[in-house]
Design an enzyme around this catalytic site. Structure first.
Site, PDB file in Angstrom:
ATOM      1  N   GLY A   1       0.991  -1.176   0.039  1.00 14.09           N
ATOM      2  CA  GLY A   1       0.196   0.033   0.156  1.00 14.09           C
ATOM      3  C   GLY A   1       0.824   1.283  -0.008  1.00 14.09           C
ATOM      4  O   GLY A   1       2.129   1.109   0.196  1.00 14.09           O
TER       5      GLY A   1
ATOM      6  N   GLN B   1       3.124   9.740   1.247  1.00 11.17           N
ATOM      7  CA  GLN B   1       4.540   9.274   1.354  1.00 11.17           C
ATOM      8  C   GLN B   1       5.576   9.420   0.308  1.00 11.17           C
ATOM      9  O   GLN B   1       6.627   9.069   0.332  1.00 11.17           O
ATOM     10  CB  GLN B   1       4.246   7.689   1.337  1.00 11.17           C
ATOM     11  CG  GLN B   1       3.463   7.316   2.839  1.00 11.17           C
ATOM     12  CD  GLN B   1       3.375   5.858   2.763  1.00 11.17           C
ATOM     13  OE1 GLN B   1       2.546   5.422   2.541  1.00 11.17           O
ATOM     14  NE2 GLN B   1       4.366   5.187   3.633  1.00 11.17           N
TER      15      GLN B   1
ATOM     16  N   CYS C   1       5.922  -0.164   7.846  1.00  7.00           N
ATOM     17  CA  CYS C   1       5.503   0.898   6.945  1.00  7.00           C
ATOM     18  C   CYS C   1       6.857   1.375   6.071  1.00  7.00           C
ATOM     19  O   CYS C   1       7.898   1.433   6.591  1.00  7.00           O
ATOM     20  CB  CYS C   1       5.223   1.985   7.671  1.00  7.00           C
ATOM     21  SG  CYS C   1       4.880   3.628   7.108  1.00  7.00           S
ATOM     22  N   LEU C   2       6.616   1.675   4.889  1.00  5.07           N
ATOM     23  CA  LEU C   2       7.863   2.134   4.054  1.00  5.07           C
ATOM     24  C   LEU C   2       8.111   3.433   4.662  1.00  5.07           C
ATOM     25  O   LEU C   2       9.544   3.714   4.075  1.00  5.07           O
ATOM     26  CB  LEU C   2       7.306   2.253   2.395  1.00  5.07           C
ATOM     27  CG  LEU C   2       6.838   0.956   2.098  1.00  5.07           C
ATOM     28  CD1 LEU C   2       6.115   1.184   0.715  1.00  5.07           C
ATOM     29  CD2 LEU C   2       7.710  -0.241   1.975  1.00  5.07           C
TER      30      LEU C   2
ATOM     31  N   HIS D   1      -4.435   1.510   7.959  1.00  2.00           N
ATOM     32  CA  HIS D   1      -2.938   2.048   7.941  1.00  2.00           C
ATOM     33  C   HIS D   1      -2.821   3.210   6.929  1.00  2.00           C
ATOM     34  O   HIS D   1      -2.166   4.352   7.303  1.00  2.00           O
ATOM     35  CB  HIS D   1      -2.287   0.901   7.559  1.00  2.00           C
ATOM     36  CG  HIS D   1      -0.774   1.404   7.653  1.00  2.00           C
ATOM     37  ND1 HIS D   1       0.326   0.886   8.400  1.00  2.00           N
ATOM     38  CD2 HIS D   1      -0.106   2.117   6.581  1.00  2.00           C
ATOM     39  CE1 HIS D   1       1.247   1.105   8.140  1.00  2.00           C
ATOM     40  NE2 HIS D   1       1.328   2.073   7.124  1.00  2.00           N
ATOM     41  N   GLU D   2      -3.439   2.903   5.755  1.00  2.00           N
ATOM     42  CA  GLU D   2      -3.343   4.091   4.777  1.00  2.00           C
ATOM     43  C   GLU D   2      -3.992   5.237   5.022  1.00  2.00           C
ATOM     44  O   GLU D   2      -3.628   6.541   4.669  1.00  2.00           O
ATOM     45  CB  GLU D   2      -3.521   3.424   3.339  1.00  2.00           C
ATOM     46  CG  GLU D   2      -2.683   2.429   2.855  1.00  2.00           C
ATOM     47  CD  GLU D   2      -1.151   2.659   2.907  1.00  2.00           C
ATOM     48  OE1 GLU D   2      -0.666   3.859   2.770  1.00  2.00           O
ATOM     49  OE2 GLU D   2      -0.448   1.452   3.231  1.00  2.00           O
TER      50      GLU D   2
ATOM     51  N   HIS E   1      -2.363   7.501   7.246  1.00  2.00           N
ATOM     52  CA  HIS E   1      -1.418   8.240   6.804  1.00  2.00           C
ATOM     53  C   HIS E   1      -2.118   9.599   6.105  1.00  2.00           C
ATOM     54  O   HIS E   1      -1.425  10.724   6.171  1.00  2.00           O
ATOM     55  CB  HIS E   1      -0.606   8.008   5.433  1.00  2.00           C
ATOM     56  CG  HIS E   1       0.458   6.840   5.796  1.00  2.00           C
ATOM     57  ND1 HIS E   1       1.313   7.327   6.375  1.00  2.00           N
ATOM     58  CD2 HIS E   1       0.657   5.528   5.612  1.00  2.00           C
ATOM     59  CE1 HIS E   1       2.338   6.188   6.544  1.00  2.00           C
ATOM     60  NE2 HIS E   1       1.739   5.001   6.284  1.00  2.00           N
TER      61      HIS E   1
HETATM   62  O1  K1U Z   1       2.005   2.499   4.145  1.00  2.00           O
HETATM   63  C1  K1U Z   1       2.960   1.752   3.796  1.00  2.00           C
HETATM   64  O2  K1U Z   1       4.008   2.276   4.249  1.00  2.00           O
HETATM   65  C2  K1U Z   1       2.935   0.685   3.254  1.00  2.00           C
HETATM   66  C3  K1U Z   1       2.832  -0.703   3.902  1.00  2.00           C
HETATM   67  C4  K1U Z   1       1.419  -1.092   4.249  1.00  2.00           C
HETATM   68  C5  K1U Z   1       1.243  -1.914   5.210  1.00  2.00           C
HETATM   69  C6  K1U Z   1       1.966  -3.219   5.578  1.00  2.00           C
HETATM   70  C7  K1U Z   1       1.358  -4.096   6.661  1.00  2.00           C
HETATM   71  C8  K1U Z   1       0.263  -3.684   7.440  1.00  2.00           C
HETATM   72  C9  K1U Z   1      -0.246  -2.548   7.199  1.00  2.00           C
HETATM   73  C10 K1U Z   1      -0.084  -1.849   6.031  1.00  2.00           C
HETATM   74  C11 K1U Z   1       3.689  -1.698   3.351  1.00  2.00           C
HETATM   75  O3  K1U Z   1       3.581  -2.217   2.365  1.00  2.00           O
HETATM   76  S1  K1U Z   1       5.091  -2.393   4.388  1.00  2.00           S
HETATM   77  C12 K1U Z   1       5.804  -3.487   3.520  1.00  2.00           C
HETATM   78  C13 K1U Z   1       5.038  -4.883   3.440  1.00  2.00           C
HETATM   79  O4  K1U Z   1       4.101  -4.886   4.347  1.00  2.00           O
HETATM   80  C14 K1U Z   1       5.354  -5.852   2.341  1.00  2.00           C
HETATM   81  C15 K1U Z   1       6.364  -5.947   1.650  1.00  2.00           C
HETATM   82  C16 K1U Z   1       6.852  -6.837   0.556  1.00  2.00           C
HETATM   83  C17 K1U Z   1       5.757  -8.006   0.556  1.00  2.00           C
HETATM   84  C18 K1U Z   1       4.794  -8.009   1.266  1.00  2.00           C
HETATM   85  C19 K1U Z   1       4.611  -7.063   2.364  1.00  2.00           C
HETATM   86 ZN    ZN Z   2       2.769   3.082   6.142  1.00  2.00          ZN
END
Ligand code: K1U
Ligand code: ZN
Length: 175
Positions: free
Chosen positions: A48, A53, A96-97, A138-139, A142
């Site tokens: 997401g 971001q 979270c990225l 979560h998004e 943000h």
């Molecule tokens: O909002 C963000 O920074 C993105 C985040 C979204 C998220 C992940 C987990 C729970 C709630 C919201 C991410 O994508 S973190 C990376 C991630 O979860 C992932 C990366 C590669 C493969 C599978 C998952």
């Molecule tokens: Zn995030």
């Protein structure tokens, strides 16, 4: 389409804490932003991404919850609103990225009903559960300047930001 820089808490906390503004029109400019966000999310990789971001304070989210070898399933949410949330909650270990390499458990409503506009500006109302419910909440956080670490204790939040700052410093010194 281009991959944009993802803002992180070590350097861009003030921007990430901003409340994003509603989108007035789903036009080609907005679709270009959504395309860039999707490419940025796939490159990270993540599941997401909210527009703030990549430094754009607009109420826009992209997501793809397809796993492994499944075909891509991009989703776009413009001006998303949670119109109902279950009393039942669930706990998920979130990442979270914008807070790289930090993962912790967050408790949220297990199911939500969501109203938003899609890539073409059409109104969509849908129910979300499991990872979709976790990710959309979560998004949307943000969009309101809230990070998943804001759901943790102050000590855990401070430790998380310190870890990200330390990792960024180490990375910069290695260049
Ligand atoms: O909002 C963000 O920074 C993105 C985040 C979204 C998220 C992940 C987990 C729970 C709630 C919201 C991410 O994508 S973190 C990376 C991630 O979860 C992932 C990366 C590669 C493969 C599978 C998952
Ligand atoms: Zn995030």
């Amino acid at each position: 389409m281009s991959v944009r820089r993802i803002l992180t808490v070590d350097a861009d906390l003030a921007t990430l804490k901003k409340k994003s503004q509603p989108v007035v029109a789903v036009d080609d400019d907005l679709r270009a932003l959504m395309d860039d966000m999707l490419e940025t999310m796939y490159a990270a990789p993540g599941i997401g991404l909210a527009a703030i971001q990549v430094g754009e304070p607009k109420r826009v989210i992209v997501m793809d919850l397809a796993r492994g070898e499944e075909p891509k399933a991009p989703r776009f949410f413009v001006n998303p609103e949670i119109v109902w949330a279950s009393e039942e909650t669930g706990v998920y270990e979130e990442g979270c990225l914008s807070v790289p390499e930090i993962y912790d458990e967050v408790e949220r409503p297990a199911k939500v009903r969501l109203r938003s506009l899609d890539y073409h500006g059409r109104l969509v109302e849908e129910d979300a559960e499991a990872l979709f419910a976790v990710c959309i909440q979560h998004e949307i956080d943000h969009l309101n300047g809230v990070l998943f670490i804001d759901h943790l204790s102050r000590l855990k939040r401070q430790r998380a930001v310190s870890k990200v700052k330390k990792a960024a410093k180490t990375e910069a010194e290695a260049l």
